[in-house]
Scaffold this motif. Structure first.
Motif, PDB file in Angstrom:
ATOM      1  N   PRO A 156       0.829  -1.217   0.000  1.00 10.40           N
ATOM      2  CA  PRO A 156       0.000   0.000   0.000  1.00 10.40           C
ATOM      3  C   PRO A 156       0.853   1.252   0.000  1.00 10.40           C
ATOM      4  O   PRO A 156       1.900   1.300   0.624  1.00 10.40           O
ATOM      5  CB  PRO A 156      -0.798  -0.122   1.299  1.00 10.40           C
ATOM      6  N   GLN A 157       0.391   2.245  -0.686  1.00 16.25           N
ATOM      7  CA  GLN A 157       1.102   3.529  -0.739  1.00 16.25           C
ATOM      8  C   GLN A 157       0.101   4.657  -0.593  1.00 16.25           C
ATOM      9  O   GLN A 157      -0.873   4.736  -1.318  1.00 16.25           O
ATOM     10  CB  GLN A 157       1.858   3.666  -2.072  1.00 16.25           C
ATOM     11  N   THR A 158       0.338   5.543   0.378  1.00 13.03           N
ATOM     12  CA  THR A 158      -0.569   6.660   0.601  1.00 13.03           C
ATOM     13  C   THR A 158      -0.477   7.656  -0.538  1.00 13.03           C
ATOM     14  O   THR A 158       0.599   7.924  -1.049  1.00 13.03           O
ATOM     15  CB  THR A 158      -0.205   7.370   1.917  1.00 13.03           C
ATOM     16  N   ASN A 159      -1.621   8.190  -0.958  1.00 13.93           N
ATOM     17  CA  ASN A 159      -1.617   9.227  -1.984  1.00 13.93           C
ATOM     18  C   ASN A 159      -1.079  10.510  -1.376  1.00 13.93           C
ATOM     19  O   ASN A 159      -1.773  11.194  -0.635  1.00 13.93           O
ATOM     20  CB  ASN A 159      -3.039   9.436  -2.534  1.00 13.93           C
ATOM     21  N   ARG A 160       0.123  10.843  -1.704  1.00 20.17           N
ATOM     22  CA  ARG A 160       0.807  11.971  -1.097  1.00 20.17           C
ATOM     23  C   ARG A 160       0.299  13.285  -1.662  1.00 20.17           C
ATOM     24  O   ARG A 160      -0.184  13.365  -2.779  1.00 20.17           O
ATOM     25  CB  ARG A 160       2.314  11.876  -1.382  1.00 20.17           C
ATOM     26  N   LYS A 161       0.479  14.368  -0.893  1.00 21.42           N
ATOM     27  CA  LYS A 161       0.128  15.701  -1.347  1.00 21.42           C
ATOM     28  C   LYS A 161       1.375  16.521  -1.656  1.00 21.42           C
ATOM     29  O   LYS A 161       1.440  17.215  -2.657  1.00 21.42           O
ATOM     30  CB  LYS A 161      -0.712  16.405  -0.284  1.00 21.42           C
ATOM     31  N   ARG A 162       2.368  16.435  -0.790  1.00 22.24           N
ATOM     32  CA  ARG A 162       3.570  17.252  -0.954  1.00 22.24           C
ATOM     33  C   ARG A 162       4.699  16.387  -1.507  1.00 22.24           C
ATOM     34  O   ARG A 162       5.539  15.869  -0.784  1.00 22.24           O
ATOM     35  CB  ARG A 162       3.952  17.870   0.394  1.00 22.24           C
ATOM     36  N   THR A 163       4.711  16.247  -2.824  1.00 16.54           N
ATOM     37  CA  THR A 163       5.681  15.366  -3.473  1.00 16.54           C
ATOM     38  C   THR A 163       6.648  16.102  -4.396  1.00 16.54           C
ATOM     39  O   THR A 163       7.548  15.494  -4.959  1.00 16.54           O
ATOM     40  CB  THR A 163       4.958  14.300  -4.309  1.00 16.54           C
ATOM     41  N   LYS A 164       6.463  17.392  -4.574  1.00 12.17           N
ATOM     42  CA  LYS A 164       7.304  18.123  -5.517  1.00 12.17           C
ATOM     43  C   LYS A 164       8.586  18.633  -4.846  1.00 12.17           C
ATOM     44  O   LYS A 164       8.642  18.818  -3.626  1.00 12.17           O
ATOM     45  CB  LYS A 164       6.531  19.286  -6.139  1.00 12.17           C
ATOM     46  N   VAL A 165       9.590  18.878  -5.691  1.00 11.48           N
ATOM     47  CA  VAL A 165      10.884  19.391  -5.233  1.00 11.48           C
ATOM     48  C   VAL A 165      11.061  20.790  -5.810  1.00 11.48           C
ATOM     49  O   VAL A 165      10.926  20.996  -7.016  1.00 11.48           O
ATOM     50  CB  VAL A 165      12.030  18.478  -5.695  1.00 11.48           C
ATOM     51  N   ALA A 166      11.351  21.747  -4.952  1.00 11.44           N
ATOM     52  CA  ALA A 166      11.550  23.133  -5.394  1.00 11.44           C
ATOM     53  C   ALA A 166      13.036  23.390  -5.598  1.00 11.44           C
ATOM     54  O   ALA A 166      13.857  23.062  -4.738  1.00 11.44           O
ATOM     55  CB  ALA A 166      10.985  24.104  -4.368  1.00 11.44           C
ATOM     56  N   VAL A 167      13.377  23.965  -6.745  1.00 11.33           N
ATOM     57  CA  VAL A 167      14.762  24.289  -7.066  1.00 11.33           C
ATOM     58  C   VAL A 167      14.846  25.758  -7.470  1.00 11.33           C
ATOM     59  O   VAL A 167      13.869  26.348  -7.933  1.00 11.33           O
ATOM     60  CB  VAL A 167      15.305  23.403  -8.209  1.00 11.33           C
ATOM     61  N   ALA A 168      16.013  26.347  -7.289  1.00 14.91           N
ATOM     62  CA  ALA A 168      16.197  27.747  -7.667  1.00 14.91           C
ATOM     63  C   ALA A 168      16.063  27.924  -9.175  1.00 14.91           C
ATOM     64  O   ALA A 168      16.411  27.034  -9.956  1.00 14.91           O
ATOM     65  CB  ALA A 168      17.561  28.247  -7.195  1.00 14.91           C
ATOM     66  N   GLY A 169      15.578  29.079  -9.575  1.00 13.68           N
ATOM     67  CA  GLY A 169      15.327  29.345 -10.987  1.00 13.68           C
ATOM     68  C   GLY A 169      16.563  29.324 -11.861  1.00 13.68           C
ATOM     69  O   GLY A 169      16.457  29.245 -13.090  1.00 13.68           O
ATOM     70  N   THR A 170      17.744  29.383 -11.252  1.00 12.81           N
ATOM     71  CA  THR A 170      18.996  29.337 -12.028  1.00 12.81           C
ATOM     72  C   THR A 170      19.913  28.234 -11.509  1.00 12.81           C
ATOM     73  O   THR A 170      21.118  28.318 -11.637  1.00 12.81           O
ATOM     74  CB  THR A 170      19.729  30.687 -11.935  1.00 12.81           C
ATOM     75  N   HIS A 187       7.926  16.894 -11.611  1.00 12.23           N
ATOM     76  CA  HIS A 187       8.153  16.726 -10.173  1.00 12.23           C
ATOM     77  C   HIS A 187       8.834  17.944  -9.558  1.00 12.23           C
ATOM     78  O   HIS A 187       9.083  17.972  -8.365  1.00 12.23           O
ATOM     79  CB  HIS A 187       9.009  15.483  -9.922  1.00 12.23           C
ATOM     80  N   GLN A 188       9.151  18.959 -10.381  1.00  8.03           N
ATOM     81  CA  GLN A 188       9.874  20.139  -9.913  1.00  8.03           C
ATOM     82  C   GLN A 188       9.037  21.403  -9.946  1.00  8.03           C
ATOM     83  O   GLN A 188       8.131  21.547 -10.762  1.00  8.03           O
ATOM     84  CB  GLN A 188      11.110  20.389 -10.788  1.00  8.03           C
ATOM     85  N   LEU A 189       9.384  22.347  -9.070  1.00  9.93           N
ATOM     86  CA  LEU A 189       8.912  23.724  -9.131  1.00  9.93           C
ATOM     87  C   LEU A 189      10.133  24.612  -8.976  1.00  9.93           C
ATOM     88  O   LEU A 189      11.089  24.240  -8.292  1.00  9.93           O
ATOM     89  CB  LEU A 189       7.908  24.013  -8.008  1.00  9.93           C
ATOM     90  N   THR A 190      10.138  25.778  -9.608  1.00 14.50           N
ATOM     91  CA  THR A 190      11.293  26.676  -9.498  1.00 14.50           C
ATOM     92  C   THR A 190      10.910  27.922  -8.709  1.00 14.50           C
ATOM     93  O   THR A 190       9.831  28.475  -8.885  1.00 14.50           O
ATOM     94  CB  THR A 190      11.812  27.101 -10.890  1.00 14.50           C
ATOM     95  N   TYR A 191      11.793  28.326  -7.807  1.00 16.05           N
ATOM     96  CA  TYR A 191      11.575  29.528  -7.007  1.00 16.05           C
ATOM     97  C   TYR A 191      12.587  30.603  -7.403  1.00 16.05           C
ATOM     98  O   TYR A 191      13.677  30.292  -7.906  1.00 16.05           O
ATOM     99  CB  TYR A 191      11.678  29.212  -5.515  1.00 16.05           C
ATOM    100  N   ALA A 230       3.333  25.897  -0.942  1.00 18.13           N
ATOM    101  CA  ALA A 230       3.705  25.169   0.279  1.00 18.13           C
ATOM    102  C   ALA A 230       2.976  23.831   0.392  1.00 18.13           C
ATOM    103  O   ALA A 230       3.512  22.864   0.935  1.00 18.13           O
ATOM    104  CB  ALA A 230       3.426  26.028   1.505  1.00 18.13           C
ATOM    105  N   HIS A 231       1.756  23.760  -0.134  1.00 19.36           N
ATOM    106  CA  HIS A 231       0.970  22.534  -0.043  1.00 19.36           C
ATOM    107  C   HIS A 231       1.450  21.461  -1.008  1.00 19.36           C
ATOM    108  O   HIS A 231       1.015  20.304  -0.928  1.00 19.36           O
ATOM    109  CB  HIS A 231      -0.506  22.832  -0.318  1.00 19.36           C
ATOM    110  N   GLN A 232       2.358  21.824  -1.947  1.00 17.26           N
ATOM    111  CA  GLN A 232       2.850  20.871  -2.929  1.00 17.26           C
ATOM    112  C   GLN A 232       4.287  20.425  -2.661  1.00 17.26           C
ATOM    113  O   GLN A 232       4.677  19.321  -3.016  1.00 17.26           O
ATOM    114  CB  GLN A 232       2.819  21.496  -4.333  1.00 17.26           C
ATOM    115  N   VAL A 233       5.075  21.291  -2.050  1.00 16.45           N
ATOM    116  CA  VAL A 233       6.520  21.061  -1.940  1.00 16.45           C
ATOM    117  C   VAL A 233       6.850  20.167  -0.745  1.00 16.45           C
ATOM    118  O   VAL A 233       6.495  20.459   0.385  1.00 16.45           O
ATOM    119  CB  VAL A 233       7.273  22.405  -1.812  1.00 16.45           C
TER     120      VAL A 233
END
Length: 197
Positions: A99-113, A134-138, A174-177
């Protein structure tokens, strides 16, 4: 790896006294002000810790992210179990590994450069071959922006704008990272700069 050097245990034993919650007051004064554990939250002063030791850049980042996401998954599940003892509010899917829980905060935030290895297959801002869902850029400082400063006021205004943009990013995502990566120096690409102190 299943096989490790016989010196690993000796290395970990030598590292442990340097952990923040393991430090003792200095011999000079012995006062509480010199004891870093006074500044460490009680929940962090524990014997329950682990070490991820990697010798290569890109895979070291992957290993760290993987470990942190697994830790946050366990914490999320523990919080859900504590808040709901009678009714299960999360759905699970059956996989080959159980079993694997359906996660909410699974993304990884990386700097824009940022640059953390070969851009197509590693974490980092660039993605020349395919997208990285799987990424977001800040927003982060950039060399090309700071080269144009003429006065100290320009620098201050730039930093204030960056902090505002970064705060907005956190509010929106914040709810994704689950993990956020900070590059403490320019890095091999010289594409990012340290956050101002």
């Amino acid at each position: 790896s299943a096989g490790v050097t016989k010196f690993l245990e000796e290395f970990i034993d030598a590292l442990e006294p340097h952990l923040p919650w393991r430090r003792k007051p200095t011999q000079k004064t012995g006062t509480k002000q010199d004891d870093p554990t006074q500044k460490v939250p009680a929940e962090l002063q524990t014997n329950d810790w682990c070490l991820s030791l990697q010798l290569e850049g890109a895979s070291a980042v992957w290993a760290g992210v993987d470990m942190l996401l697994q830790m946050s998954m366990l914490e999320e599940q523990a919080d859900e179990d504590e808040n709901d003892d009678s009714t299960t509010t999360t759905t699970t899917t059956s996989t080959a590994k159980g079993p694997q829980t359906n996660r909410k905060r699974t993304k990884v935030a990386v700097a824009g450069t940022s640059y953390h290895g070969p851009p197509s297959t590693s974490f980092g801002a660039k993605a020349p071959l395919w997208t990285k869902p799987h990424q977001l850029t800040y927003p982060a400082p950039r060399v090309q922006d700071m080269e144009n400063f003429e006065t100290e006021d320009d620098k201050v205004a730039y930093e204030e704008e960056l902090y505002e943009q970064f705060s907005t990013f956190l509010e929106q995502h914040a709810h994704q990272v689950g993990v956020i990566l900070f590059e403490p120096q320019w890095g091999s690409s010289q594409a990012a700069m340290p956050w101002p102190k």
